[in-house]
Design a protein around this motif. Sequence first.
Motif, PDB file in Angstrom:
ATOM      1  N   PRO A 139    -129.363 -86.024  52.236  1.00 35.77           N
ATOM      2  CA  PRO A 139    -129.040 -84.728  52.820  1.00 35.77           C
ATOM      3  C   PRO A 139    -127.588 -84.318  52.569  1.00 35.77           C
ATOM      4  O   PRO A 139    -127.314 -83.139  52.317  1.00 35.77           O
ATOM      5  N   ALA A 140    -126.687 -85.281  52.637  1.00 34.33           N
ATOM      6  CA  ALA A 140    -125.283 -84.926  52.425  1.00 34.33           C
ATOM      7  C   ALA A 140    -125.070 -84.417  50.998  1.00 34.33           C
ATOM      8  O   ALA A 140    -124.275 -83.510  50.758  1.00 34.33           O
ATOM      9  N   THR A 141    -125.816 -85.014  50.058  1.00 31.89           N
ATOM     10  CA  THR A 141    -125.700 -84.581  48.665  1.00 31.89           C
ATOM     11  C   THR A 141    -126.070 -83.107  48.534  1.00 31.89           C
ATOM     12  O   THR A 141    -125.557 -82.384  47.690  1.00 31.89           O
ATOM     13  N   ALA A 142    -126.976 -82.700  49.420  1.00 30.05           N
ATOM     14  CA  ALA A 142    -127.456 -81.325  49.346  1.00 30.05           C
ATOM     15  C   ALA A 142    -126.349 -80.318  49.617  1.00 30.05           C
ATOM     16  O   ALA A 142    -126.496 -79.135  49.362  1.00 30.05           O
ATOM     17  N   ARG A 143    -125.229 -80.799  50.154  1.00 23.07           N
ATOM     18  CA  ARG A 143    -124.116 -79.869  50.353  1.00 23.07           C
ATOM     19  C   ARG A 143    -123.533 -79.426  49.028  1.00 23.07           C
ATOM     20  O   ARG A 143    -122.806 -78.450  48.944  1.00 23.07           O
ATOM     21  N   LEU A 144    -123.831 -80.193  47.973  1.00 24.44           N
ATOM     22  CA  LEU A 144    -123.200 -79.922  46.687  1.00 24.44           C
ATOM     23  C   LEU A 144    -123.926 -78.857  45.878  1.00 24.44           C
ATOM     24  O   LEU A 144    -123.355 -78.257  44.981  1.00 24.44           O
ATOM     25  N   ALA A 145    -125.189 -78.660  46.138  1.00 22.31           N
ATOM     26  CA  ALA A 145    -125.964 -77.703  45.351  1.00 22.31           C
ATOM     27  C   ALA A 145    -127.133 -77.231  46.198  1.00 22.31           C
ATOM     28  O   ALA A 145    -127.544 -77.924  47.127  1.00 22.31           O
ATOM     29  N   PRO A 146    -127.690 -76.063  45.865  1.00 25.86           N
ATOM     30  CA  PRO A 146    -128.796 -75.544  46.674  1.00 25.86           C
ATOM     31  C   PRO A 146    -130.013 -76.472  46.696  1.00 25.86           C
ATOM     32  O   PRO A 146    -130.679 -76.600  47.707  1.00 25.86           O
ATOM     33  N   PRO A 203    -131.496 -91.380  41.332  1.00 27.61           N
ATOM     34  CA  PRO A 203    -130.578 -90.385  40.807  1.00 27.61           C
ATOM     35  C   PRO A 203    -130.854 -89.038  41.479  1.00 27.61           C
ATOM     36  O   PRO A 203    -132.006 -88.637  41.602  1.00 27.61           O
ATOM     37  N   GLY A 204    -129.807 -88.384  41.954  1.00 24.97           N
ATOM     38  CA  GLY A 204    -129.966 -87.076  42.594  1.00 24.97           C
ATOM     39  C   GLY A 204    -129.528 -85.988  41.617  1.00 24.97           C
ATOM     40  O   GLY A 204    -128.356 -85.890  41.272  1.00 24.97           O
ATOM     41  N   ILE A 205    -130.492 -85.217  41.155  1.00 26.70           N
ATOM     42  CA  ILE A 205    -130.188 -84.210  40.138  1.00 26.70           C
ATOM     43  C   ILE A 205    -129.886 -82.891  40.839  1.00 26.70           C
ATOM     44  O   ILE A 205    -130.748 -82.330  41.518  1.00 26.70           O
ATOM     45  N   LEU A 206    -128.664 -82.402  40.690  1.00 23.37           N
ATOM     46  CA  LEU A 206    -128.270 -81.183  41.391  1.00 23.37           C
ATOM     47  C   LEU A 206    -128.763 -79.957  40.642  1.00 23.37           C
ATOM     48  O   LEU A 206    -128.547 -79.822  39.437  1.00 23.37           O
ATOM     49  N   ALA A 223    -140.638 -82.337  51.505  1.00 17.30           N
ATOM     50  CA  ALA A 223    -139.193 -82.195  51.326  1.00 17.30           C
ATOM     51  C   ALA A 223    -138.838 -81.758  49.901  1.00 17.30           C
ATOM     52  O   ALA A 223    -137.687 -81.847  49.489  1.00 17.30           O
ATOM     53  N   THR A 224    -139.818 -81.287  49.155  1.00 19.41           N
ATOM     54  CA  THR A 224    -139.519 -80.740  47.829  1.00 19.41           C
ATOM     55  C   THR A 224    -139.585 -79.213  47.910  1.00 19.41           C
ATOM     56  O   THR A 224    -140.007 -78.658  48.922  1.00 19.41           O
ATOM     57  N   HIS A 225    -139.173 -78.561  46.837  1.00 22.65           N
ATOM     58  CA  HIS A 225    -138.897 -77.134  46.958  1.00 22.65           C
ATOM     59  C   HIS A 225    -140.074 -76.190  46.767  1.00 22.65           C
ATOM     60  O   HIS A 225    -140.043 -75.055  47.181  1.00 22.65           O
ATOM     61  N   ARG A 226    -141.152 -76.642  46.094  1.00 23.62           N
ATOM     62  CA  ARG A 226    -142.237 -75.708  45.795  1.00 23.62           C
ATOM     63  C   ARG A 226    -143.052 -75.410  47.058  1.00 23.62           C
ATOM     64  O   ARG A 226    -143.330 -76.316  47.840  1.00 23.62           O
ATOM     65  N   VAL A 273    -131.746 -80.378  45.322  1.00 21.59           N
ATOM     66  CA  VAL A 273    -131.543 -81.676  44.693  1.00 21.59           C
ATOM     67  C   VAL A 273    -132.919 -82.262  44.386  1.00 21.59           C
ATOM     68  O   VAL A 273    -133.777 -82.303  45.256  1.00 21.59           O
ATOM     69  N   LEU A 274    -133.122 -82.674  43.134  1.00 24.98           N
ATOM     70  CA  LEU A 274    -134.349 -83.394  42.811  1.00 24.98           C
ATOM     71  C   LEU A 274    -134.012 -84.877  42.881  1.00 24.98           C
ATOM     72  O   LEU A 274    -133.081 -85.337  42.227  1.00 24.98           O
TER      73      LEU A 274
END
Lengths: 441, 463
Positions: free
Chosen positions: B325-332, B377-380, B31-34, B334-335
Amino acid sequence: MYKIADFAKEINRCIQCNFCLQNCPVYLEDAVESSVARGRLNLIQALLVEKTLVATERAGELLNRCLLCTNCVQGCPSGIPVDDIVITARAELHKEYGFSLGMRFLLKQVVNRSTMTNLGGWAVSIAKRLNLAPDAIPHLVSKPFEQRYLTKIAAKGEVRGRVAYFIGCATNYLYPETGEAVVKVLTECGYEVIIPEDQHCCGIPALAHGEMEAAQDVVRWNAARFADLEVDAVITDCTSCGYMLKVKAAKTLPTDDPYQGKVEAVAKKVVEITEFINREGILSNLRDRIGDINGKMGEAGAASANVRSEIATAAEARQELAATGDSGASLKVTYHVPCHRAWSPNLVQAPRQLVPNLPDVQLVEMKEPQKCCGAGGSFFVDHESIASSIRGHKLEDILSTEADAVMTQCPACRYYLSQGLQEKVQVVHPVELLAQRITTR
Amino acid sequence: MSGLVRDLEGLLEARRVFAQQEDLLAYTNDATHRRVFPEAVVQPLTTSEVGKVLEYANRKRIPVVPRGAGTGLSGGATPVPGSLVLDMKRMRQILEVDQRNLTATLECGVVTQEFHKAVERLGLFYPPDPQSMSVCTIGGNVATRAGGPRGVKYGTTKDYVLGIEAVLPDGEVIHYGGKSVKMSSGYDLARLFTGSEGTLGVITKVTMKLLTLPPYRQSMVAVFGELDAAAETVSAIIAAGAVPSGLELLTKSSIETLEAFIPLGLPKDAEAFLLIELDGHEGKVHEDAGRIIAICEAHGVRETKIAQSAAEAERMWFARRALFPATARLAPNVLIEDATVNRTEVPTMVREIKAIAERLQITIGVSGHVGDGNLHPGILTDKSNPELMQRAEAAMGEIAKKALELGGTLSGEHGIGTLKAPYLEWEFGREGVQLMRRIKAAFDPNGIMNPGKIGAEWGGANV
Ligand SMILES: Cc1cc2nc3c(=O)[nH]c(=O)nc-3n(C[C@H](O)[C@H](O)[C@H](O)COP(=O)(O)OP(=O)(O)OC[C@H]3O[C@@H](n4cnc5c(N)ncnc54)[C@H](O)[C@@H]3O)c2cc1C
Ligand code: SF4
Ligand code: SF4
């Protein structure tokens, strides 16, 4: 409009949580992560947005192997419209790579009803061209629903309102008894029913098969027939037509399409029939006219009279068995919830709430009423083996309830389930159960 | 790497070997981006198949990446170049639930929530509840020591592992522990595999401890005007000894996102919310609820709202599960940070995170299992913006450092993976890391098991 560029942002919102693994019927069978929404989205992004992969047969297979059932969407915390994105990708891959999709020929014929002349010959010719097993082809009725009714049917008794009725293809050609039941319930409850002439398919099968232009044509055509009617609601008996008219139709056209206004006007009024019955509380109009028919499936049109007589015999047999007990004969029904359910707030509860009003009908819940049956519109025709494994779990669940009948508001589910259940358990639309018990004025 | 597929197909059914790019793509990340393409994916059904594949990979020096549901948040299941992904999800039998000994033995691919359902039907209870439980696997949970809201009262996965069956890189199968609730013989290999993130071998079966299901549960939300006050309340609740079975902090931005997804009717102008669950005997639950409400009131709570039905409570917790997941609506992108501090340090840590966010000009939503000091902490951020990505990673580093300064740990429950591997020495020092590396080499002399995870330079050519 369905263009991948418009969805690039949406795909980006996928946070890769893999929550969609939980409910994807295809993943649950195939068990490979490329077969789940996340896998499909990443594939579409690589093929069509970032263009880092070149499509091979496997890409086509993975994208076609999606039921467009929206189970992933309903559980996706990011609310990604996965089905829309898959539809779009199919259309673009089709344009770019010329992937052939099994049902294309059939669609061209079906979407525009005016080209359908010889129905029997039509079914046979499709079967030949697609080289399909005979039981995949529905047996069409000789006289479609639309040829049986006037375009305007008066309300009975005190007038409560006026509604338009959108006839889905399945009701028209396969299950006219559903249409008859809808008209009966509405008119008996005091609604005048308008059935606009020359309605076409809602367009969802065309979308599913990447036939964007065909879909746009019918969306405009139908919007023009319904938008200006002075009616309280546009009734549908099919959960997929409803999903199309309510949600997808507007997305099918370009945002500045001159028909958008009409599409929106229709979308606002679309209601699924059982939800309408509940919402308007119209059963109160019928209170003393809903009767006990001893657990039988009652009268309806001639369309499938022979099927019905079998049901009656089965019910009679059960009745005899039940006669030894002290309770009267009753019809045990279980409810299969169609996958296209999220577009309307209460259509999952509406049929259940209908049952207590039917004196001789009893509801028994199956273990997983919301689990997909594998039909996926016409998915089962092209993907016979996986569809039937998906259906296998459903059939088991249904049979273990020992119900006499299954009710569901989706004709594709109905067809596919009844093929699987054969004569053991009947499949009906809940509105038919109601209509059969109403004594006409 | 020609011939790999043919070789693998000699070890297990061809339909459980995948090597086409479209299929591999689905396995390029957790579930991470790399994203990194593996060479092939295989799906074993049995311990012996796992053994065959490992023995082969070890002989050929092919890196192996075990994978559960791929929901990990530290990059642990993200492949390395040239690797073979072992998708363990088909090993999903619950082998036994022993009601008399209160244990269960199950295969690693069982989905956590399925396990919950299976034991709860028998009146038993397996508390660990990672918020990904609808899909994540027991194997993944054990390999990361996954936790969840109930950790505050019941601990995390690590507290439930009694026994383990695992396959070593050379294909040998080891068994350690079992149904005995106490054991004092030899090194605790079960514990060693617990949290090993796939770097020592492949966990194939586990025996877990069970409890009996608490008879009664109650959930409530407390709404605060100030973040500090909410954080102080957490410490006060813990100090008072009224141990809730869930104590979660949500902040304003998270509530705004949640409300858009699942309306709970919470005020949007409040700064912080505590979501609290109590369980146990009904009388005791009510008594504790009263004490907790009194503590909230002493800290200036704006309102408290008790769930009136099981359905309403489930809705609250469902909303909590949807938070990330909902936080992900705020930015492309989230770390999600996972730094954990002593519970008394929660208020300080919350303030520090705010300060880091301001200093680096970055948005960080604070939420987490505050009851056990585990903040998320969710870093956008946005992976297509390298400059922002750099600041986000810097924020991660600073938060980690601060947590360690306060006596905490780099990771409460997500593991180190690749994301936190660079910081390992901060926590354990050179000696500590060297010892871990020697342990790794003892299990996996050729360094084929999940190289680069936990220790950035572990495995591969570096061992
Ligand atoms: C929305 C969301 C919410 C989350 N909430 C939480 C939470 O509340 N608490 C929490 O702790 N985590 C949480 N997580 C993180 C993640 O779900 C957990 O780390 C979980 O334990 C991973 O399980 P998995 O099956 O997905 O494993 P994967 O992600 O596939 O793998 C995780 C690690 O375990 C290794 N591994 C997997 N299976 C095996 C095996 N059989 N043998 C050896 N090694 C193996 C992998 O190599 C990898 O290093 C969340 C993730 C998401 C996306
Ligand atoms: S549930 Fe939604 S956000 Fe999560 S991986 Fe699936 S599609 Fe992406
Ligand atoms: S629409 Fe249905 S079949 Fe397609 S990915 Fe979603 S859940 Fe799976």
